[in-house]
Write a protein that holds these residues in place. Sequence first.
Motif, mmCIF file in Angstrom:
data_model
loop_
_atom_site.group_PDB
_atom_site.id
_atom_site.type_symbol
_atom_site.label_atom_id
_atom_site.label_comp_id
_atom_site.label_asym_id
_atom_site.label_seq_id
_atom_site.Cartn_x
_atom_site.Cartn_y
_atom_site.Cartn_z
ATOM 1 N N ILE A 4 0.876 -1.171 0.000
ATOM 2 C CA ILE A 4 0.000 0.000 0.000
ATOM 3 C C ILE A 4 0.915 1.224 0.000
ATOM 4 N N VAL A 5 0.651 2.151 -0.921
ATOM 5 C CA VAL A 5 1.430 3.387 -0.996
ATOM 6 C C VAL A 5 0.493 4.562 -0.770
ATOM 7 N N GLU A 6 0.874 5.406 0.186
ATOM 8 C CA GLU A 6 0.122 6.623 0.494
ATOM 9 C C GLU A 6 0.955 7.828 0.102
ATOM 10 N N ARG A 7 0.316 8.834 -0.489
ATOM 11 C CA ARG A 7 0.984 10.109 -0.770
ATOM 12 C C ARG A 7 0.580 11.079 0.329
ATOM 13 N N ASN A 8 1.572 11.704 0.952
ATOM 14 C CA ASN A 8 1.341 12.683 2.017
ATOM 15 C C ASN A 8 1.733 14.060 1.520
ATOM 16 N N THR A 9 0.865 15.026 1.739
ATOM 17 C CA THR A 9 1.134 16.404 1.325
ATOM 18 C C THR A 9 0.866 17.317 2.510
ATOM 19 N N SER A 10 1.838 18.205 2.781
ATOM 20 C CA SER A 10 1.676 19.171 3.871
ATOM 21 C C SER A 10 2.482 20.421 3.554
ATOM 22 N N ALA A 11 2.499 21.346 4.500
ATOM 23 C CA ALA A 11 3.237 22.613 4.357
ATOM 24 C C ALA A 11 2.876 23.309 3.049
ATOM 25 N N ALA A 12 1.561 23.401 2.794
ATOM 26 C CA ALA A 12 1.045 24.064 1.590
ATOM 27 C C ALA A 12 1.674 23.483 0.322
ATOM 28 N N GLY A 13 1.901 22.165 0.316
ATOM 29 C CA GLY A 13 2.457 21.490 -0.859
ATOM 30 C C GLY A 13 3.970 21.483 -0.918
ATOM 31 N N ARG A 14 4.619 22.185 -0.004
ATOM 32 C CA ARG A 14 6.090 22.220 -0.025
ATOM 33 C C ARG A 14 6.698 20.911 0.478
ATOM 34 N N ARG A 15 5.931 20.143 1.250
ATOM 35 C CA ARG A 15 6.397 18.843 1.729
ATOM 36 C C ARG A 15 5.512 17.773 1.105
ATOM 37 N N GLN A 16 6.143 16.885 0.341
ATOM 38 C CA GLN A 16 5.438 15.750 -0.239
ATOM 39 C C GLN A 16 6.272 14.506 0.029
ATOM 40 N N ALA A 17 5.566 13.448 0.352
ATOM 41 C CA ALA A 17 6.259 12.204 0.679
ATOM 42 C C ALA A 17 5.357 11.023 0.364
ATOM 43 N N ASN A 18 5.967 9.868 0.278
ATOM 44 C CA ASN A 18 5.228 8.626 0.139
ATOM 45 C C ASN A 18 5.469 7.779 1.368
ATOM 46 N N GLY A 19 4.403 7.195 1.867
ATOM 47 C CA GLY A 19 4.494 6.208 2.935
ATOM 48 C C GLY A 19 4.121 4.870 2.330
ATOM 49 N N THR A 20 5.036 3.916 2.373
ATOM 50 C CA THR A 20 4.812 2.620 1.730
ATOM 51 C C THR A 20 4.835 1.501 2.761
ATOM 52 N N TYR A 21 3.728 0.762 2.820
ATOM 53 C CA TYR A 21 3.653 -0.433 3.650
ATOM 54 C C TYR A 21 3.941 -1.639 2.772
ATOM 55 N N LEU A 22 4.898 -2.471 3.176
ATOM 56 C CA LEU A 22 5.160 -3.748 2.529
ATOM 57 C C LEU A 22 4.860 -4.837 3.539
ATOM 58 N N VAL A 23 4.100 -5.836 3.121
ATOM 59 C CA VAL A 23 3.730 -6.937 3.997
ATOM 60 C C VAL A 23 4.259 -8.218 3.363
ATOM 61 N N GLU A 24 5.118 -8.921 4.095
ATOM 62 C CA GLU A 24 5.712 -10.155 3.585
ATOM 63 C C GLU A 24 5.478 -11.271 4.600
ATOM 64 N N ARG A 25 5.309 -12.477 4.091
ATOM 65 C CA ARG A 25 5.158 -13.629 4.981
ATOM 66 C C ARG A 25 6.481 -13.864 5.698
ATOM 67 N N SER A 37 9.331 8.226 2.458
ATOM 68 C CA SER A 37 10.273 8.795 1.484
ATOM 69 C C SER A 37 9.811 10.180 1.064
ATOM 70 N N TRP A 38 10.639 11.172 1.298
ATOM 71 C CA TRP A 38 10.320 12.531 0.877
ATOM 72 C C TRP A 38 10.524 12.649 -0.635
ATOM 73 N N THR A 39 9.560 13.263 -1.314
ATOM 74 C CA THR A 39 9.735 13.585 -2.732
ATOM 75 C C THR A 39 9.960 15.078 -2.916
ATOM 76 N N ARG A 40 9.545 15.843 -1.918
ATOM 77 C CA ARG A 40 9.786 17.290 -1.876
ATOM 78 C C ARG A 40 9.811 17.699 -0.413
ATOM 79 N N ALA A 41 10.791 18.517 -0.044
ATOM 80 C CA ALA A 41 10.893 18.936 1.356
ATOM 81 C C ALA A 41 11.233 20.409 1.426
ATOM 82 N N PRO A 42 10.619 21.126 2.372
ATOM 83 C CA PRO A 42 10.962 22.536 2.555
ATOM 84 C C PRO A 42 12.428 22.666 2.975
ATOM 85 N N LEU A 43 12.965 23.847 2.771
ATOM 86 C CA LEU A 43 14.364 24.113 3.108
ATOM 87 C C LEU A 43 14.664 23.761 4.563
ATOM 88 N N SER A 44 13.763 24.095 5.476
ATOM 89 C CA SER A 44 14.015 23.813 6.896
ATOM 90 C C SER A 44 14.184 22.312 7.137
#
Length: 158
Positions: free
Chosen positions: A77-98, A111-118
């Motif tokens: 399952i992959v979730e896209r997270n967006t915050s800081a008025a779009g300046r911070r974008q990331a993916n949260g990925t759940y992997l489930v293995e036996r 995993s950040w795909t975009r991050a504010p300078l701070s």
Amino acid sequence: MRSVIVSTDVAQAPEQVYDFLDVMAHHERFTDHYLTDWRYSGPARGVGSRATVTATLGGRRTDVTIEVVEARAPRRIVERNTSAAGRRQANGTYLVERSATGGSRISFTYSWTRAPLSDRLFAPAVRAVMRRANRTVMRRLAEALAQEAARSETPPVP
């Protein structure tokens, strides 16, 4: 910024873990130590499922939109997270293995795909805060899955 990866082992089969994680509302149960004020939209599960939450980390509060963008049962399952008025974008990925014991190993990668300078300037501290929060998420997810399994094994009271 480098990704943050955390994992846990649980007794439940991958199909059970995936079915639990696939429901967006279930995530509130194991993330509400830093994600609060959950507001849901879209379908309850699968691609397009969304929540807007208030994240409180490192003494800062910000609204985050979480949307499932990929769902491949019973493994990913992959979730896209967006915050800081779009300046911070990331993916949260759940992997489930036996796992070798018949249960599951659950890994979560942020995993950040975009991050504010701070965030970039203080990357080691930002990653440490995220790692600590997500280790707690994994511990609480394992507890929630165990509670869910116990509930489904308890016969209903007539």
